[in-house]
Structure formats: structure tokens, C-alpha cells
Write an enzyme that holds these catalytic residues in place. Structure first.
Site, short mmCIF file in Angstrom:
data_model
loop_
_atom_site.label_atom_id
_atom_site.label_comp_id
_atom_site.label_asym_id
_atom_site.label_seq_id
_atom_site.Cartn_x
_atom_site.Cartn_y
_atom_site.Cartn_z
N ARG A 1 -9.90 -10.99 -12.33
CA ARG A 1 -8.68 -10.37 -12.83
C ARG A 1 -7.76 -11.37 -13.50
O ARG A 1 -7.82 -12.56 -13.25
CB ARG A 1 -7.88 -9.80 -11.65
CG ARG A 1 -8.25 -8.45 -11.21
CD ARG A 1 -7.44 -8.09 -10.00
NE ARG A 1 -6.18 -7.48 -10.38
CZ ARG A 1 -5.31 -7.01 -9.51
NH1 ARG A 1 -5.55 -7.12 -8.23
NH2 ARG A 1 -4.21 -6.43 -9.92
N ARG A 2 -6.86 -10.79 -14.34
CA ARG A 2 -5.67 -11.52 -14.76
C ARG A 2 -5.94 -12.81 -15.52
O ARG A 2 -5.27 -13.81 -15.30
CB ARG A 2 -4.79 -11.81 -13.54
CG ARG A 2 -4.20 -10.55 -12.98
CD ARG A 2 -3.66 -10.73 -11.59
NE ARG A 2 -2.75 -9.63 -11.26
CZ ARG A 2 -2.33 -9.35 -10.05
NH1 ARG A 2 -2.72 -10.07 -9.03
NH2 ARG A 2 -1.51 -8.34 -9.84
N HIS B 1 0.81 -1.20 0.00
CA HIS B 1 0.00 0.00 0.00
C HIS B 1 0.85 1.26 0.00
O HIS B 1 0.63 2.16 -0.79
CB HIS B 1 -1.02 0.06 1.13
CG HIS B 1 -1.99 1.14 0.84
ND1 HIS B 1 -3.05 0.97 -0.01
CD2 HIS B 1 -1.98 2.45 1.17
CE1 HIS B 1 -3.67 2.12 -0.16
NE2 HIS B 1 -3.05 3.04 0.55
N TYR C 1 1.86 5.55 -2.07
CA TYR C 1 2.11 6.90 -1.55
C TYR C 1 3.50 7.39 -1.94
O TYR C 1 3.70 8.57 -2.17
CB TYR C 1 1.90 6.93 -0.03
CG TYR C 1 0.44 6.75 0.29
CD1 TYR C 1 -0.07 5.51 0.63
CD2 TYR C 1 -0.44 7.82 0.16
CE1 TYR C 1 -1.42 5.33 0.83
CE2 TYR C 1 -1.78 7.65 0.38
CZ TYR C 1 -2.27 6.40 0.72
OH TYR C 1 -3.62 6.24 0.91
N HIS D 1 -9.42 0.72 -10.63
CA HIS D 1 -9.15 1.69 -9.57
C HIS D 1 -7.70 2.17 -9.59
O HIS D 1 -7.43 3.37 -9.60
CB HIS D 1 -9.47 1.07 -8.21
CG HIS D 1 -8.90 1.82 -7.04
ND1 HIS D 1 -9.42 3.01 -6.58
CD2 HIS D 1 -7.82 1.57 -6.27
CE1 HIS D 1 -8.71 3.44 -5.56
NE2 HIS D 1 -7.73 2.59 -5.35
N PHE D 2 -6.76 1.23 -9.58
CA PHE D 2 -5.40 1.73 -9.44
C PHE D 2 -4.86 2.34 -10.72
O PHE D 2 -3.95 3.17 -10.68
CB PHE D 2 -4.44 0.72 -8.80
CG PHE D 2 -4.07 -0.50 -9.59
CD1 PHE D 2 -4.50 -1.74 -9.17
CD2 PHE D 2 -3.25 -0.41 -10.70
CE1 PHE D 2 -4.13 -2.88 -9.86
CE2 PHE D 2 -2.88 -1.54 -11.39
CZ PHE D 2 -3.32 -2.78 -10.98
N HIS D 3 -5.44 1.98 -11.87
CA HIS D 3 -5.04 2.71 -13.06
C HIS D 3 -5.58 4.13 -13.03
O HIS D 3 -4.89 5.08 -13.40
CB HIS D 3 -5.47 1.99 -14.33
CG HIS D 3 -4.54 0.87 -14.71
ND1 HIS D 3 -4.62 -0.38 -14.17
CD2 HIS D 3 -3.48 0.84 -15.57
CE1 HIS D 3 -3.66 -1.14 -14.67
NE2 HIS D 3 -2.96 -0.41 -15.53
#
Lengths: 187, 261, 541
Positions: free
Chosen positions: C429-430, C215, C219, C366-368
Site C-alpha cells: 500500500r501507499r 473499526h 459503523y 476492500h474499504f473502498h
């Protein structure tokens, strides 16, 4: 530079605006966390409470996850325990049958690598990590069929790893349980 | 430096940040380790310590009462990758001696015949597993059972090492290099059939190399897995696949991998 | 005046070069698993690409950007040449060598384990060693940032540390500590198995170690962008930073709370107790606070600029903002994407809501959206802003930059919004291919196709970005003024000790790590009997 009076006043305004926003921000966050906690307790949607281990290399020899014990089992108290094993590249049983209107507890583990356990259309969603037993409880309300893909990369055949869950009404399930101790809907 | 230390109770930043962090941690811990375990339906902690330890994730191995066994003997063999690496020369040599009795059915070069699969160049793990399963009765064969019964564990390893050491059949003997049919190349995902090669190209311990086996033999084995007649695949891995294959797909796969022998 | 121009440029050029290559892989992946393409005949190629794309985009590209930007900040904010430039070059070299060492085995199909490693799947030892080298190279940067700040503080006792450098060092310290998790996993668990010294591994413990990094690494990726929000954006649009103090508070909050929350990536895992999952989710809620503070402070800073430019009324100042300025455009786009991505994050942060979308395509969407979208769009404008100071050449006009940023924003929305949607439908996913012809999956086909088209737009934007940077080589020579950062409305004459240094926050960070991660790690480490056999990938046996 602004006159000292204006400077101080603007600092006060600034600080007040920031405090208000910080309060709003923290309140929003606390509210979200509280809603999550409430939903978890009220709907019984909490992560598995205990960490249990298992040896993936010997699962098939004897014990809870040997072949004969897999599938849906009616417990004396009316709940149902579904036991499954995930491996490259299928779940056993390939088709799991569960009743409506009963507490269904899934217990599963992996025989080799990390797999995922997702029943589409529900929030039954967990990981199968070799060495550990995953446990999740749920209640089904409507009869029907759900796809159950492996949602984690597990090797070159991952895209072929799709199982099925069949939800039948409680009476049908009871009939089935009378005929066999471990149930599945494998054809 | 003339800066005062920040680690002093006189510094409001210190007291506020440490205090707040500690408060959040303590409240979260009480909720997470005490309240929630008791609030969780179906979980009955035997004591407060049990509730806290359970929520803390202290790992335990649980034994389960009275599991149901299968109606038939299932495989008792353990195969993992790396188990059979680096066999010794003496192991291979001993295996060669033992293999003299196998040649009658499996061919002098281990190439196989119509009713006996080829063994030459097969994966060690796959060979060992089948021998042990024959011996344990997990795989039924009136021919192989008595033959395997007299083999010790090290005998089986030696035999497996020997046959694995032999060269595989030439591609030319397997038939023309055809394009793999759809079922072999892609599997059938929503029918839970991965591509055959994702296990059988040496990627899964115990999964045999398929190319060059007699087609008749391959077809018979897939049919046996499909109807449950053969059940020595660990945790139904092959039964799961074969059950969902159509007769046409079984035929295509058997003829792609196999020879007309 | 920046003296280590070549050092900084080297970092940026390598970063953007590998970014360009990896984005091609990403677009190919989207295409290949969409209804546009027939099923890939060897799915191994797909998983190879996913590993490569993730490794480069996650470990190499943002690390180099943070390092290069960090060196630039050190010189520009502290107004002195970088101490230890020789070491910095060694660090760069380690990252370069490590990147090659990691990406080659993956390209050869020897390490298709995905950038999250996923033991007991084990690939080539060179892959993991390569990643370790990249991390070690970055740790040299971490040390240099602290050394440079310490030297400045020694020469400027009692003075407020310039905000840009304060944030920069905070980010470096966060990374230094965060990387320890994956380093422990690699060194103690994975490498011994990959090198053949052991044959079993505790997959659960490995996942816990990895979550330590997983995580907070986002950041680390986010720091350059947030530094740009606070210290570049207000200056670039002719405004002032609303509050220097709030900025410092946000950065120290990140330092404390970003890392000890990684178990929210393990909500669905069986090896962590429910108490720790709850503890981490509470602190995860806390980490949304610095972002909320940032949104306020930056919007307020923009309002100052807008009003200084003559904007009136409750919203009139928005129209008065310098929208011709690429930085203005980028920050606006970034905030829109941050808003949606952050909302998605709030859903992911609780066990209950997470259960619906865990490991579905929602997560990838989300993370893209948040990383490739909100954060990377700021990397572009950081480069645009610094470039004339590094190359001594001016950009001809900003029009192409604006086009590039628009393409990135639109492309990212088109890519990620349908992606979130199919995740809600339950798409896992994947997978290298999906049977869209089957009625059960048919509804997923169109959104996936849209996403794939968006991927092509992103490739165009990336190509344009590289073109703009390259064309700067032919720009007219310029002698830019000293690189300046934004000035606060109330510039600090003195700053509390707590907001001028890191000792307190590091102590809290380490303390929280011990509380939040200590017991799970110790328990799993001490418990015998969960080591499982390794499954080797990419080697025919």
C-alpha cells in the site's frame, strides 16, 4: 387489518423464518471462526505470543540488533533466526537468505518510524513499530526469490523501500553457515 | 417514568445479553490466553501465569545472549530529530574559535576543497555525527582521527552549531541548475534506492545536505559505502543504497549535487 | 414538516462539496500511481493527497452526512422541531472550522502523516487540532440526539421509540464512545509532541488508541445507510418492514459489538498480546451477525413489496419490484457491494487469512468497496429522498439519478475488483509509484490501470450527483407531505424496555471496552521505556 387468526399466524411464520436465518447466520460465523482457529493451531500460524520492547535510538550501539548480529543465524537446534532492522528507507540486511525445510524465525524492529514487513508470495506479514520487537515464524518449502516491500507509509521515500528474500536449499545454507555466523545475500 | 429498569434479573433481555456476552468473553479468553499459548509451536510458557501474561501482552525488555559483533567499529552516535535545535550564541561562538584550525583544509568560509568537504550551512546533526564517528573510529581518516580525538562532546556540538549557522553556498556556485537525473529524482525502487532527497533534504536526522560538495568527494564516499570501506552509516543505511547503485548512477548523482572543485 | 431545513441543508451541502473535492484527489492518486502516468517527481505531493483524501472522506464527509441526516430524523420521526438548534449550528461551525484547520496544513505539505496519523511521524499541530474540532462539533450532535429523544420519551412515556430515531441515537452513542480512542491519542500523545511540549511518543500505545476508533468509525459511517435500509427503503418501494424487532436488535448489536473489536486492525502489530488479538477476532465474528440479520430483513421487506405489486413465484417478485425507483436500484447495488465487501471483511477478520493480505492493496480495495461503494451509494439516495422536503422543490425525473447510480456502481466494481486482485499478488500500500516495467511487478500493471479508469467513472458519477442536486434549485415548487418512514408489518404497540432504550447496551459496550481494551492500554501506559523520538514531517530542519 387482517383477521386476528391470520395476524397471529403471520407473526409465527415471521418469527420462525427469522429464527432459522439467525441460526444459519450464527452457524456460518461460528464455523468461520472455528476454521480460523483450527488453521492457526494446525499450521502454527498464530500471532506472536509476547510483547517485547527495544529502544530504537540505541539499537546500533550493542545488543541483538546491532549491525554485526543482523542476518540469518543457525541455532543449535537446527532452526534459523533471521534478525533485521527496518529504517527509512531500507531493511538491513537488504537481502535475507533462508533455508528450505527448517523453522525460520524472523525477529525485527524499527529504528525510527512504523514500517511494514511483507514477504511477497507468503503470508509473512507484520508491522515493525519502533519500541517493539516483531517476531514471526515460518517454513519455506521451495527455493527461489521473493520481493520484500515495506507495506506501510514511512515517509517520503517509502516507495523505494524494497528488500529481497532468497530461499536456498538446506544443504547450501548449511555450507554458508559453516563459513560465517551471520548470513545474508547482500552483494 | 413508569418503565422498569432493564438492569434486573427478571428482564430476559438483560439476562440473555449479559449472559451471552460474558459467555463469549470467557470462552474466548480461555482459548486465547490459556489454550493457544500452549498450542503454539515453539513457545514454552514456564507456567500458567506466564502463558496468560505473555498472551496478554505484558511488555518486557528481553536481553539477548552473546550477540555477534561486527568486525569493525560501527557508529556509536545517536542522532534524533530535534536533538540540536536552538543552539546558544555562546555555543556558536565557541565553535567559531575551534573552527580556526579547520580552515586550513575546509576553507576559511567552510566552503571546502577538493579533498575536504564543505561544512558551511551543513546540518548540525550530520556534522556532529561525523566528528563523533571520527573520534570513535567508526569512520576512518588518518587526517581527521587525531583532530577529532582531542575534541570533547560539547566541543563537537559547538563546532557543529557554528558551521550550521554559516550560510550555505550559493546555487550559482554549484553549477547550473540542472534537472536532476533519474537516479536522484526517483531513485530506483526495486533496487532499494529511494530518491536522494527523501533523506538528504533535511528529512532525516544525521543525513547531510549534499548540494555544493566537491563532486570528487561525493563520488569517493559513495564508492566507499558501496565496497564497505566506509561503514559509519547507522545500520548500513547508506551502504544499502550505494551497493545497488551502478557506477554510472554514482557518477550522475555526484555530478548533480557537486561542484567541480 | 421539517423546521430545521437550513441546518440540515448546510450539513449536506458542505458534506457533498468536500466529497466532490476529495474524490478528485482520489482519482488523481489512482492515475498518478498507475502505468498511465510517469512517476511523480515529488512523491510528497502524493502523500499529501492521500492524507487530504483520507481526512476529508473519513472524518469530515461522513460525519456531516450523519449529523444532517440525524437532525432530519429527529424532527421527522419525533414529529417536533429540533431542541437545541442553536447548539446544532455551533456544532456545524466547529466542524467547518476544524475541517479548514486540518486541510490547510495538509495542502501546504505540513502534515503528510496520512489520516491514520502514524506516529512517530508528526505533522503540524493545526492538522490534529482541526480533527479534534471536527470531533467536538460532532459530539454536540451526539448530545442533541440524546436530548431530543429524552424529551420525547418524557412526553410519551411507555411508547415505542420510532425506529428511525432509535437507530439514529444508537449510531450517535456509538460514535460518541468510538471517537474517544482517537481523541485520547490526539490529546494525550500526539498534540503534546506536535506542540513541542514533548519529543517522544509511544507509537504502540498510539496505535492501540487509534484502533479503538478505527473499526467502529466504519459503523458510524454505515449507520445512515442502514437506517435508510430499514426506515426509508420499504416505504419508498411501497412495501413494509419485515420486522421492527429485528431491526432494533441489529442496531443494539452494533452498539455493543462494533467498538471493542478494533485490535483486529493490529493483528500484525507487535505491541498487543496474542490473547487480545484472539479475543477481538471472536467479537469481530460477532459483529457480522447484525449485518447478516439486516440482509435477511431487508430482502424480506423487499419481497413483501414485490408480492404486493403482483410478483409471483420463488423469484418472480424480484422482477415485480419498482426498478425505476432510484432507491430500489441503490439498495440492490448496495447489497451486491455489501456482499462482496462483507466477504472480504470475513477474510480480514481472522489473523490467519489476514496475514496474506495485510497492508496490501487488498485492504484499500476492500474499504473502498464497502464504504465508498455500499455505504456512500445510500448517502446519495438519502439525499435524493430528503431533498424535496428540504428545498421545497421537486426533482423533474429520476432518469438522471438512475444513470448516476449505475455509474457509481459500475465504477466502484471496476475500481475495487482489480484492486483486491493486486493485493493478493502482494502489491504494498501507499507507494507513490511502482516500477511496472520490472518483470516482478509487470502483472500488476493492467489491473491498476483498470482501477484508475474506474476512478474516472466515479468522478463522472460524483459530478452528476452534484449536478442533480444543484438542478433541483430550478425544479418546480412543491409542498411535499410530511416525511414518512417505513411501517412494520407488525407495528409495535409496545416494545421491551431493553429495545426502547440504551442503558443496557451502553453498559455492555463500556464493559466490553474495559475487558478488551483496558489491559492493553494500561500495560502500555504503565510500561516505561517505549517512547520513541518523534519524526517531524513537512518542516525542513
Amino acid at each position: 387489518m387482517a383477521a386476528p387468526g391470520i395476524q397471529e399466524e403471520s407473526e409465527v411464520v415471521t418469527a420462525r423464518a427469522e429464527r432459522r436465518w439467525a441460526t444459519v447466520a450464527i452457524a456460518v460465523v461460528v464455523a468461520l471462526a472455528a476454521v480460523a482457529g483450527y488453521a492457526g493451531i494446525y499450521h502454527g500460524a498464530l500471532p506472536q505470543a509476547r510483547v517485547e520492547t527495544a529502544d530504537p535510538t540505541t539499537l546500533h550501539l550493542a545488543g541483538e540488533f546491532a549491525e554485526g548480529n543482523l542476518g540469518s543465524a543457525l541455532e543449535p537446534d537446527g532452526s534459523v533466526t533471521v534478525r533485521a532492522v527496518g529504517q527509512e528507507y531500507s531493511f538491513t540486511p537488504q537481502c535475507m537468505v533462508v533455508p528450505t525445510d527448517a523453522l525460520v524465525t524472523f525477529r525485527a524492529t524499527s529504528a525510527d518510524v512504523v514500517h511494514g514487513f511483507l514477504i511477497e508470495g507468503t503470508n509473512i506479514n507484520t508491522m515493525l513499530v519502533p519500541g517493539y520487537i516483531s517476531q514471526l515464524s515460518a517454513r519455506f518449502t521451495t527455493a527461489g526469490e521473493h520481493l520484500m516491500p515495506c507495506q506501510e507509509f514511512c515517509g517520503a521515500g517509502h516507495q523505494g523501500m524494497w528488500a529481497k528474500v532468497k530461499v536456498v536449499d538446506r544443504a547450501t545454507f548449511m555450507d554458508m553457515s559453516a563459513k560465517a555466523r551471520r548470513l545474508s545475500c547482500v552483494e | 417514568m413508569s418503565e422498569e429498569s432493564v438492569f434486573s434479573r427478571k428482564d430476559p433481555w438483560f439476562t440473555a445479553s449479559v449472559g451471552l456476552t460474558a459467555a463469549i468473553a470467557v470462552v474466548a479468553a480461555i482459548v486465547g490466553f490459556v489454550w493457544l499459548p500452549y498450542a503454539q509451536p515453539g513457545l514454552r510458557p514456564s507456567s500458567l501465569w506466564d502463558a496468560i501474561c505473555g498472551a496478554a501482552g505484558v511488555p518486557r525488555a528481553r536481553s539477548n545472549a552473546a550477540p555477534v559483533s561486527a568486525d569493525f567499529v560501527t557508529s556509536k552516535t545517536i542522532v534524533t530529530s530535534g536533538m540540536f535545535d536552538h543552539p546558544s550564541a555562546s555555543s556558536i561562538g565557541h565553535g567559531a574559535t575551534l573552527a580556526l584550525q579547520c580552515a586550513a583544509c575546509h576553507g576559511a568560509d567552510g566552503a571546502g576543497k577538493a579533498d575536504a568537504p564543505g561544512l558551511a550551512g551543513q546540518y548540525t546533526g550530520a556534522l556532529y555525527k561525523e566528528l563523533k564517528d571520527f573520534k570513535d573510529g567508526a569512520r576512518s581518516s588518518s587526517v581527521m582521527a587525531p583532530l577529532a580525538a582531542v575534541l570533547s562532546d560539547s566541543d563537537m556540538r559547538d563546532l557543529a552549531a557554528y558551521y550550521a549557522y554559516l550560510p550555505r553556498m550559493n546555487e550559482a556556485e554549484v553549477g547550473t541548475k540542472r534537472a536532476a537525473p533519474h537516479i536522484v529524482r526517483y531513485g530506483s525502487p526495486l533496487h532499494n534506492i529511494p530518491a536522494c532527497g527523501s533523506c538528504h533534504d533535511g528529512l532525516m536526522a544525521g543525513a547531510p545536505w549534499l548540494k555544493g560538495q566537491p563532486s570528487v568527494y561525493l563520488e569517493a564516499q559513495l564508492a566507499a559505502f558501496a565496497n564497505g570501506g566506509r561503514h559509519n552509516d547507522i545500520d548500513e543505511q547508506m551502504r544499502n543504497v550505494a551497493r545497488r547503485m551502478t557506477a554510472a548512477e554514482i557518477d550522475e548523482a555526484a555530478h548533480y549535487y557537486g561542484t567541480q572543485k | 414538516m421539517l423546521s430545521s431545513k437550513r441546518l440540515i441543508l448546510a450539513h449536506f451541502w458542505l458534506a457533498f462539496a468536500v466529497f466532490g473535492l476529495a474524490i478528485l484527489l482520489g482519482a488523481w492518486q489512482m492515475w498518478v500511481r498507475s502505468p498511465f502516468s510517469g512517476w511523480i517527481s515529488d512523491p510528497e505531493w502524493y502523500y499529501r493527497s492521500v492524507t487530504e483524501h483520507g481526512t476529508v472522506m473519513g472524518y469530515v464527509f461522513p460525519t456531516l452526512v450523519a449529523m444532517g441526516f440525524g437532525y432530519a430524523i429527529s424532527e421527522a420521526a419525533l414529529k417536533r422541531p429540533l431542541i437545541g438548534a442553536g447548539w446544532a449550528w455551533i456544532g456545524f461551525g466547529l466542524v467547518l472550522v476544524g475541517a479548514v484547520m486540518a486541510t490547510v496544513p495538509v495542502a501546504l505539505g505540513r502534515a503528510s502523516v496520512l489520516y491514520t496519523f502514524y506516529p512517530p511521524l508528526i505533522g503540524s499541530a493545526y492538522y490534529y487540532l482541526g480533527v479534534v474540532l471536527v470531533v467536538v462539533g460532532s459530539w454536540i450532535w451526539v448530545a442533541l440526539m440524546s436530548i431530543n429523544l429524552w424529551a420525547w420519551k418524557r412526553d410519551h412515556p411507555g411508547e415505542p421509540v420510532p425506529l428511525a430515531m432509535f437507530a439514529n441515537v444508537a449510531g450517535s452513542l456509538l460514535w460518541g464512545w468510538t471517537a474517544v480512542g482517537a481523541a485520547l491519542e490526539l490529546i494525550l500523545q500526539i498534540l503534546p509532541v506536535a506542540l513541542g511540549l514533548r519529543s517522544t511518543i509511544d507509537a504502540g500505545l498510539a496505535r492501540v488508541f487509534f484502533s479503538w476508533t478505527l473499526h467502529a468509525i466504519v459503523y458510524f459511517w454505515l449507520m445512515p445507510s442502514y437506517i435508510a435500509f430499514y426506515t426509508i427503503f420499504p416505504r419508498a418501494i411501497g412495501g413494509k418492514l419485515f420486522s421492527d424487532t429485528m431491526a432494533r436488535i441489529s442496531f443494539v448489536l452494533f452498539l455493543v459489538v462494533a467498538m471493542p473489536i478494533g485490535v483486529h486492525h493490529l493483528f500484525a502489530d507487535p505491541e498487543v498480546g496474542s490473547g487480545f488479538k484472539f479475543l477481538h477476532s471472536v467479537f469481530t465474528a460477532a459483529v457480522s451477525v447484525p449485518t447478516l440479520l439486516t440482509v435477511f430483513t431487508i430482502c424480506a421487506s423487499a419481497e413483501i413489496a414485490g408480492r404486493l405489486r403482483g410478483g409471483r413465484g420463488v423469484f418472480g417478485w424480484i422482477a415485480a419490484l419498482p426498478w425505476q425507483n432510484p432507491l430500489m436500484l441503490a439498495v440492490a447495488f448496495s447489497f451486491v457491494m455489501l456482499g462482496f465487501g462483507g466477504a472480504g471483511g470475513l477474510i480480514n477478520m481472522s489473523y490467519q487469512l489476514n496475514s496474506s493480505i495485510h497492508n496490501t492493496q487488498w485492504v484499500t480495495g476492500h474499504f473502498h468497496l464497502i464504504f465508498a461503494g455500499a455505504i456512500v451509494i445510500m448517502y446519495f439516495v438519502i439525499a435524493y429522498d430528503l431533498w424535496p422536503h428540504l428545498t421545497g422543490r421537486a426533482f423533474a425525473d429520476f432518469g438522471l439519478m438512475r444513470v448516476q447510480l449505475w455509474l457509481w456502481f459500475v465504477g466502484m466494481i471496476v475500481v475495487t475488483f482489480p484492486w483486491h486482485y493486486v493485493g493478493i499478488l502482494g502489491m504494498p500500500r501507499r507507494m507513490a509509484y511502482y516500477d511496472y516495467a520490472d518483470p516482478q511487478l509487470a502483472s500488476e500493471g493492467l489491473p491498476v490501470a483498470l482501477s484508475a479508469l474506474g476512478g474516472l467513472v466515479l468522478v463522472a458519477s460524483a459530478a452528476l450527483f452534484l449536478f442533480i442536486l444543484a438542478s433541483n434549485q430550478r425544479g418546480s415548487r412543491t409542498a411535499p407531505d410530511e416525511y414518512r418512514f417505513s411501517v412494520a408489518v407488525h407495528p409495535p404497540t409496545s416494545v421491551p424496555v431493553a429495545l426502547n432504550g440504551f442503558a443496557l447496551w451502553l453498559a455492555l459496550m463500556v464493559g466490553l471496552t474495559i475487558i478488551n481494551y483496558g489491559p492493553p492500554i494500561v500495560q502500555l501506559w504503565a510500561f516505561d521505556g517505549v517512547a520513541v523520538p518523534a519524526v517531524y514531517v513537512g518542516v525542513e530542519r
